[in-house]
Design a protein around this motif. Sequence first.
Motif, PDB file in Angstrom:
ATOM      1  N   PRO A 111       0.808  -1.234   0.000  1.00 38.17           N
ATOM      2  CA  PRO A 111       0.000   0.000   0.000  1.00 38.17           C
ATOM      3  C   PRO A 111       0.835   1.275   0.000  1.00 38.17           C
ATOM      4  N   HIS A 112       2.121   1.159   0.327  1.00 39.41           N
ATOM      5  CA  HIS A 112       2.976   2.351   0.387  1.00 39.41           C
ATOM      6  C   HIS A 112       3.691   2.630  -0.924  1.00 39.41           C
ATOM      7  N   ILE A 113       3.448   1.798  -1.976  1.00 39.34           N
ATOM      8  CA  ILE A 113       4.166   1.931  -3.236  1.00 39.34           C
ATOM      9  C   ILE A 113       3.222   2.350  -4.357  1.00 39.34           C
ATOM     10  N   ALA A 114       3.641   3.369  -5.098  1.00 38.15           N
ATOM     11  CA  ALA A 114       2.919   3.805  -6.294  1.00 38.15           C
ATOM     12  C   ALA A 114       3.827   3.536  -7.501  1.00 38.15           C
ATOM     13  N   TYR A 115       3.496   2.523  -8.286  1.00 36.88           N
ATOM     14  CA  TYR A 115       4.329   2.146  -9.421  1.00 36.88           C
ATOM     15  C   TYR A 115       4.221   3.194 -10.529  1.00 36.88           C
ATOM     16  N   GLN A 116       5.370   3.718 -10.951  1.00 37.66           N
ATOM     17  CA  GLN A 116       5.398   4.805 -11.927  1.00 37.66           C
ATOM     18  C   GLN A 116       5.850   4.373 -13.317  1.00 37.66           C
ATOM     19  N   GLY A 117       6.204   3.095 -13.479  1.00 40.37           N
ATOM     20  CA  GLY A 117       6.548   2.613 -14.810  1.00 40.37           C
ATOM     21  C   GLY A 117       7.977   2.133 -14.941  1.00 40.37           C
ATOM     22  N   ALA A 118       8.294   1.637 -16.143  1.00 37.91           N
ATOM     23  CA  ALA A 118       9.588   1.027 -16.412  1.00 37.91           C
ATOM     24  C   ALA A 118      10.268   1.690 -17.602  1.00 37.91           C
ATOM     25  N   VAL A 119      11.572   1.863 -17.468  1.00 43.32           N
ATOM     26  CA  VAL A 119      12.415   2.357 -18.555  1.00 43.32           C
ATOM     27  C   VAL A 119      13.257   1.183 -19.055  1.00 43.32           C
ATOM     28  N   CYS A 120      13.239   0.929 -20.358  1.00 41.77           N
ATOM     29  CA  CYS A 120      14.028  -0.152 -20.942  1.00 41.77           C
ATOM     30  C   CYS A 120      15.230   0.441 -21.673  1.00 41.77           C
ATOM     31  N   LEU A 121      16.431   0.135 -21.178  1.00 34.38           N
ATOM     32  CA  LEU A 121      17.657   0.572 -21.838  1.00 34.38           C
ATOM     33  C   LEU A 121      17.974  -0.367 -22.997  1.00 34.38           C
ATOM     34  N   VAL A 122      18.332   0.208 -24.133  1.00 39.08           N
ATOM     35  CA  VAL A 122      18.620  -0.558 -25.347  1.00 39.08           C
ATOM     36  C   VAL A 122      19.991  -0.156 -25.865  1.00 39.08           C
ATOM     37  N   ASP A 123      20.845  -1.130 -26.113  1.00 41.48           N
ATOM     38  CA  ASP A 123      22.178  -0.901 -26.672  1.00 41.48           C
ATOM     39  C   ASP A 123      22.045  -0.737 -28.183  1.00 41.48           C
ATOM     40  N   ALA A 124      22.302   0.463 -28.687  1.00 41.54           N
ATOM     41  CA  ALA A 124      22.093   0.745 -30.108  1.00 41.54           C
ATOM     42  C   ALA A 124      22.951  -0.120 -31.009  1.00 41.54           C
TER      43      ALA A 124
END
Length: 307
Positions: A111-124
């Motif tokens: 209840p104390h966590i608000a998930y804000q999303g994920a960033v996916c790093l990509v090696d060009a």
Amino acid sequence: MSDLYLITGFLGAGKTTFLKNFLRLFAGKKIQLIVNEFGQEGIDGTLLADLGAYLNEIAGGSVFCSCRLDQFEKVLRESADVNADVILVEASGLSDPTAVRRLFSQTERFPHIAYQGAVCLVDAVRFPKLYATARTCVKQLASSDVALINKVDRATEEQLQRTRELIRGQRPDMPVLETAFGRTDRGILELLAASSHADGAELPLTADLTLRKLLVTVAPTITPYALQKFIEMFIEVTFRVKGFVMTSAGLYLVDCAGNVVTMTPYTGDVSEEKYGRLVILSGAGMPVRKRVKEAASWYADSILSVE
């Protein structure tokens, strides 16, 4: 309430470098880092320990695999006591995070966590090859809200264009940013805030990829030159070679992705149980064990074991 962000991406994509830059966007806030290492050595956690944030390390498997999920959930529950403004989770480069939405949709458990999303790093540079051979790349993109193409300074225009096409082909809806050295600004937070990450779709928990993993123990008498030559004998059949190694010339950080051997003298604090070993990761079908054994036979006085 703590805002939680997930940082994902395949081995060598630059997650730790990005994370150091990402931290600056939360200046003045209390931050908790949860760093997940696939191998037994908590290397990234050691490098991040001097950033002034509350740090937890989870080693030995992906936090989204059943083998480490209980430990991850325990750390998340205990994070309520830390009362951080922001929680940043750096996932293992081999993790399959498709369960992340399901996990954080269970608001009664966290209840104390608000998930804000994920960033996916990509090696060009490496992504086109990895996308075709490592299914975790597909899973990581599928579970993320923003893709950040990193190392654009090293990529040819052909590699960069192919990487863009692969991402757009799978996720035409996903915002895509491009950068070098993991640099970022507040625009990425705005994109995450506008994403649809609140979707609580039921996604199954999955196991880690069945990839090759070797642990090599190195004697402290090895010279830096011999260590480099040893790694060069098998580097092209690996995804990643990583570890702290004491040599005759002092402590080195080995951090290799692709076909480039990277060794840097290291002066930070590292506990003795964390140095002297290399974690070697490669894909199914790659003759990694054979090649490492052959290389070890050339340096029998310096390579103590291959497990």
